[in-house]
Design a protein around this motif. Structure first.
Motif, PDB file in Angstrom:
ATOM      1  N   HIS A 176     -90.914  -3.424  -3.847  1.00  0.00           N
ATOM      2  CA  HIS A 176     -91.611  -2.934  -5.044  1.00  0.00           C
ATOM      3  C   HIS A 176     -93.096  -2.685  -4.798  1.00  0.00           C
ATOM      4  N   ASP A 177     -93.571  -3.049  -3.588  1.00  0.00           N
ATOM      5  CA  ASP A 177     -94.973  -2.779  -3.260  1.00  0.00           C
ATOM      6  C   ASP A 177     -95.159  -1.453  -2.540  1.00  0.00           C
ATOM      7  N   ILE A 178     -94.088  -0.802  -2.208  1.00  0.00           N
ATOM      8  CA  ILE A 178     -94.242   0.438  -1.439  1.00  0.00           C
ATOM      9  C   ILE A 178     -93.797   1.637  -2.273  1.00  0.00           C
ATOM     10  N   ASN A 179     -94.247   2.782  -1.811  1.00  0.00           N
ATOM     11  CA  ASN A 179     -93.788   4.030  -2.407  1.00  0.00           C
ATOM     12  C   ASN A 179     -92.781   4.667  -1.453  1.00  0.00           C
ATOM     13  N   PRO A 180     -91.503   4.508  -1.727  1.00  0.00           N
ATOM     14  CA  PRO A 180     -90.490   4.985  -0.767  1.00  0.00           C
ATOM     15  C   PRO A 180     -90.505   6.500  -0.586  1.00  0.00           C
ATOM     16  N   TYR A 181     -91.080   7.194  -1.540  1.00  0.00           N
ATOM     17  CA  TYR A 181     -91.103   8.658  -1.408  1.00  0.00           C
ATOM     18  C   TYR A 181     -92.032   9.121  -0.299  1.00  0.00           C
ATOM     19  N   LEU A 182     -92.881   8.206   0.154  1.00  0.00           N
ATOM     20  CA  LEU A 182     -93.751   8.568   1.285  1.00  0.00           C
ATOM     21  C   LEU A 182     -92.947   8.682   2.579  1.00  0.00           C
ATOM     22  N   LEU A 183     -91.774   8.048   2.590  1.00  0.00           N
ATOM     23  CA  LEU A 183     -90.939   8.086   3.799  1.00  0.00           C
ATOM     24  C   LEU A 183     -90.132   9.380   3.792  1.00  0.00           C
ATOM     25  N   SER A 184     -90.825  10.464   3.953  1.00  0.00           N
ATOM     26  CA  SER A 184     -90.156  11.751   3.783  1.00  0.00           C
ATOM     27  C   SER A 184     -90.097  12.561   5.066  1.00  0.00           C
ATOM     28  N   ALA A 185     -90.647  12.026   6.144  1.00  0.00           N
ATOM     29  CA  ALA A 185     -90.526  12.729   7.423  1.00  0.00           C
ATOM     30  C   ALA A 185     -89.048  12.789   7.809  1.00  0.00           C
ATOM     31  N   ALA A 186     -88.674  13.832   8.507  1.00  0.00           N
ATOM     32  CA  ALA A 186     -87.271  14.007   8.888  1.00  0.00           C
ATOM     33  C   ALA A 186     -86.742  12.772   9.604  1.00  0.00           C
ATOM     34  N   GLU A 187     -87.549  12.212  10.508  1.00  0.00           N
ATOM     35  CA  GLU A 187     -87.118  11.041  11.283  1.00  0.00           C
ATOM     36  C   GLU A 187     -86.896   9.841  10.369  1.00  0.00           C
ATOM     37  N   GLU A 188     -87.739   9.748   9.338  1.00  0.00           N
ATOM     38  CA  GLU A 188     -87.617   8.606   8.436  1.00  0.00           C
ATOM     39  C   GLU A 188     -86.336   8.695   7.609  1.00  0.00           C
ATOM     40  N   ILE A 189     -86.046   9.880   7.149  1.00  0.00           N
ATOM     41  CA  ILE A 189     -84.830  10.045   6.360  1.00  0.00           C
ATOM     42  C   ILE A 189     -83.600   9.794   7.235  1.00  0.00           C
ATOM     43  N   GLU A 190     -83.650  10.271   8.460  1.00  0.00           N
ATOM     44  CA  GLU A 190     -82.524  10.026   9.370  1.00  0.00           C
ATOM     45  C   GLU A 190     -82.348   8.531   9.618  1.00  0.00           C
ATOM     46  N   LEU A 191     -83.457   7.835   9.773  1.00  0.00           N
ATOM     47  CA  LEU A 191     -83.379   6.392  10.006  1.00  0.00           C
ATOM     48  C   LEU A 191     -82.776   5.673   8.800  1.00  0.00           C
ATOM     49  N   ILE A 192     -83.193   6.071   7.622  1.00  0.00           N
ATOM     50  CA  ILE A 192     -82.655   5.421   6.415  1.00  0.00           C
ATOM     51  C   ILE A 192     -81.149   5.681   6.310  1.00  0.00           C
ATOM     52  N   LYS A 193     -80.754   6.895   6.627  1.00  0.00           N
ATOM     53  CA  LYS A 193     -79.321   7.211   6.580  1.00  0.00           C
ATOM     54  C   LYS A 193     -78.540   6.370   7.587  1.00  0.00           C
ATOM     55  N   LYS A 194     -79.155   6.209   8.744  1.00  0.00           N
ATOM     56  CA  LYS A 194     -78.501   5.414   9.784  1.00  0.00           C
ATOM     57  C   LYS A 194     -78.338   3.966   9.321  1.00  0.00           C
ATOM     58  N   ILE A 195     -79.377   3.448   8.718  1.00  0.00           N
ATOM     59  CA  ILE A 195     -79.315   2.085   8.195  1.00  0.00           C
ATOM     60  C   ILE A 195     -78.204   1.978   7.154  1.00  0.00           C
ATOM     61  N   ALA A 196     -78.103   3.002   6.330  1.00  0.00           N
ATOM     62  CA  ALA A 196     -77.109   2.989   5.254  1.00  0.00           C
ATOM     63  C   ALA A 196     -75.689   2.932   5.807  1.00  0.00           C
ATOM     64  N   GLN A 197     -75.524   3.388   7.022  1.00  0.00           N
ATOM     65  CA  GLN A 197     -74.172   3.411   7.610  1.00  0.00           C
ATOM     66  C   GLN A 197     -73.711   2.039   8.100  1.00  0.00           C
TER      67      GLN A 197
END
Length: 563
Positions: free
Chosen positions: A468-489
């Motif tokens: 709740h202290d971060i702004n997740p929308y800042l994680l918008s670089a292609a690599e960041e989104i790919e990493l989040i997707k990978k984590i989700a898997q």
RNA sequence: GCGCCUGUAGCUCAGCAGGAUAGAGCAACGGCCUUCUAAGCCGUAGGUUGGGGGUUCGAGUCCCUCCAGGCGCGCCA
């Protein structure tokens, strides 16, 4: 409890939405066929094909006698506007329906990760299901070698993974402490003992010649001196058998502990005899006309259950076979209430599978409840040259030696990066020489690197932030989104690994994830003058760290903070 | 002879119970450290998925067959 399932939400929701679309089409008369196809919703290999894709239209096509793309159009019509997480839907290739999700859909994964911490990746899929994994179970006639190590790593990791997937898991080691091999062991030690005390005795073939036998004999002298020199052999042997088995077994336990393998239960074959379980099994089979006498021996009609020939339970000399013990043992196992029993065996025992499944059928146990995982051989090499291994000749490399030479983590990771049904070349020199580039260090290094960045941030007065202290929308670089997707898997990966009994999927995943991280690291700086961005990235990489750590823990490999 | 496992890049291996353009790591070649760990990153090259048939919209994946390697076919454990 509810959030345990939340991580499957995206995929499950898509699944539901698609099913709904099929039903709607059917109601409106656009589709005729009655059956819901077993379609898949999965993350395509190629990210240009969206975040998820389904083959539903292609599976419907034959029954509908329409082209897959036409059906896809019908479905997509009903799909659009049906979900807040989907950004757009496309029809592609032969008739795939590709879903592109909103950035927002992924952010919730990071929140779950924070909430679940070391439980992230776990599920309740196996909740309430008792499952037993029996592995290693090496005879206490000598130290463990690399082959046992492979089975140990596999069984241990599998048990971890199953437990993480919610199953109630028991880890068991079956100790074969009865039979002719045990007598041979006792005799081997006895003769070495006499030789050490300058007695002139022959050491016949067929006995155990390894150096460790000498070690056991020396231990006898140390503890009991020369008192057995004068006892007649038949009196001395039981002592030697027992002494040797106990000492060797405790060595095995030490090696396993050092290898990071733990058991809940050490089951002694001997107790099956002491409690009459072997005799009871035999009596029961006799009563049901599944046993018969022939040429002085007692046979089990395993051919009735698909085996190629009947098998002996009681030999002509009146002693029972190993098989007889195994019948009683497996009967006993299932009587403990396991819904599933997994036996991990060396592949050289594969001929044994049909007769055991036959036994269970005869005992009225559903075949799905019994699973044998055959672990193929380990070819131990040194610089490409095979190292001979044989317990009797004494020429072998023990698990202990391998651990000391290449390390526990490297050894486990090598075992767990391969499917169990393929033979494995284990080259000691390669495992050592490549230690800098060994995949296990690649993964561990990523973990240590994140720890290092985190402590660097702390020095800069940027503590690890909460979600709740971060702004997740800042994680918008292609690599960041790919990493989040990978984590989700990760959660579904663990589940798949558990259900397929394939721990190596975890290792493969970790290598992919950490590779993405290393690449991200060199492209984007985490700690910068932009405080909000630094916080968001710090949060992200610690999420990666969490997954790496959870995954490595399942494999029984350390996640070091420094390297 | 029969049965089980395997055959994917020079080497070691992945490929998630058929899905879209087969991927990593070593080894080879060329680059990147005065800023968070270079045990790292970027790029180049490398493949008729052992051969041949078949099943279908689609096959490394399923079926048949042949070839090669390993293992197993005892009143051994």
């Amino acid at each position: 409890m509810r959030y345990l399932f939340k991580k499957h939400m995206i995929k499950d929701r898509l699944q539901e939405i698609i099913e709904q679309a099929v039903l709607t089409c059917r109601q409106e008369g656009l589709l005729q066929s009655a059956a819901m196809p077993a379609f898949a919703v999965e993350a395509p290999r190629n990210k240009e094909h969206g975040d998820f894709a389904t083959n539903a239209a292609m599976l419907l096509a034959p029954a509908e006698k329409k082209s897959p793309r036409d059906i896809a159009r019908l479905l997509v019509d009903k799909l659009t506007g049906n979900s807040t997480i989907v950004e757009r839907i496309e029809i592609a290739g032969p008739g795939f329906i590709n879903f592109y999700l909103q950035h927002e859909a992924w952010c919730s994964v990071l929140e779950e990760l924070e909430q679940q911490g070391e439980r992230f990746g776990s599920t309740a899929a196996g909740s309430g299901i008792k499952i037993q994994v029996e592995f290693v179970s090496a005879n206490p006639t000598g130290p463990l070698h690399v082959g046992h190590g492979r089975g140990a790593a596999l069984g241990d990791a599998l048990a971890n993974i199953l437990a993480f997937a919610g199953y109630e898991v028991q880890r068991e080691y079956y100790i074969n402490n009865v039979g002719i091999q045990m007598q041979n062991l006792g005799k081997s030690v006895y003769l070495r003992y006499l030789q050490l005390l300058k007695q002139d005795v022959e050491f016949p073939d067929g006995l155990y010649r390894g150096d460790y036998i000498l070690g056991v004999a020396k231990e006898v002298i140390l503890k009991h001196g020369e008192r057995f020199v004068k006892s007649p052999e038949p009196e001395a042997l039981p002592f030697f058998t027992d002494f040797a088995a106990t000492l060797i077994m405790s060595g095995i336990k030490d090696d396993l502990a050092q290898f990071g393998v733990r058991f809940d239960n050490w089951f002694s074959e001997k107790t099956l005899f002491e409690q009459g379980a072997v005799q009871r099994s035999i009596d029961e089979l006799k009563a049901r006309d599944l046993a018969y006498e022939h040429e002085g021996a007692l046979w089990f009609r395993t051919t009735r259950f698909g085996d190629e020939k009947d098998r002996v339970m009681v030999k002509e000399d009146g002693t029972t076979t190993y098989f007889a013990s195994d019948i009683a043992y497996h009967r006993e196992k299932f009587s403990r209430g396991f819904a599933r029993v997994i036996d991990i065996w060396g592949a050289d025992h594969h001929g044994y599978v049909p007769r055991m499944t036959g036994v269970l059928q005869a005992l009225g146990i559903a075949p799905e409840g019994f699973n044998v995982i055959l672990v193929q051989m380990v070819n131990l090499l040194r610089s490409g040259v095979p190292v001979a291994m044989s317990t009797r000749s004494g020429e072998f490399v023990t698990l202990k030696e391998v651990m000391e030479e290449v390390g526990k983590d490297a050894a486990r990771f090598i075992f767990l990066t391969r499917r169990s049904d393929a033979q494995l070349d284990f080259d000691l020199e390669v495992a050592k020489k490549q230690s800098d580039e060994n995949p296990v260090y690649y993964v561990q290094y990523g973990h240590a690197r994140i720890c290092s960045i985190t402590s660097f941030a702390r020095e800069k007065n940027i503590p690890l932030p909460a979600f709740h202290d971060i702004n997740p929308y800042l994680l918008s670089a292609a690599e960041e989104i790919e990493l989040i997707k990978k984590i989700a898997q990760f959660p579904e990966l663990v589940l798949g690994s558990a259900q397929a009994f394939e721990p190596h999927r975890i290792s493969m995943y970790l290598m992919e994830l950490v590779g993405m991280f290393h690449s991200y690291y060199s492209k984007h700086r985490v700690i910068t003058d932009d405080l909000n961005m630094s916080r968001a990235r710090l949060f992200l990489i610690n999420g990666i760290r969490r997954v790496l750590r959870n995954g490595l823990t399942l494999l029984g490999v350390r996640a070091p903070e420094k390297m």
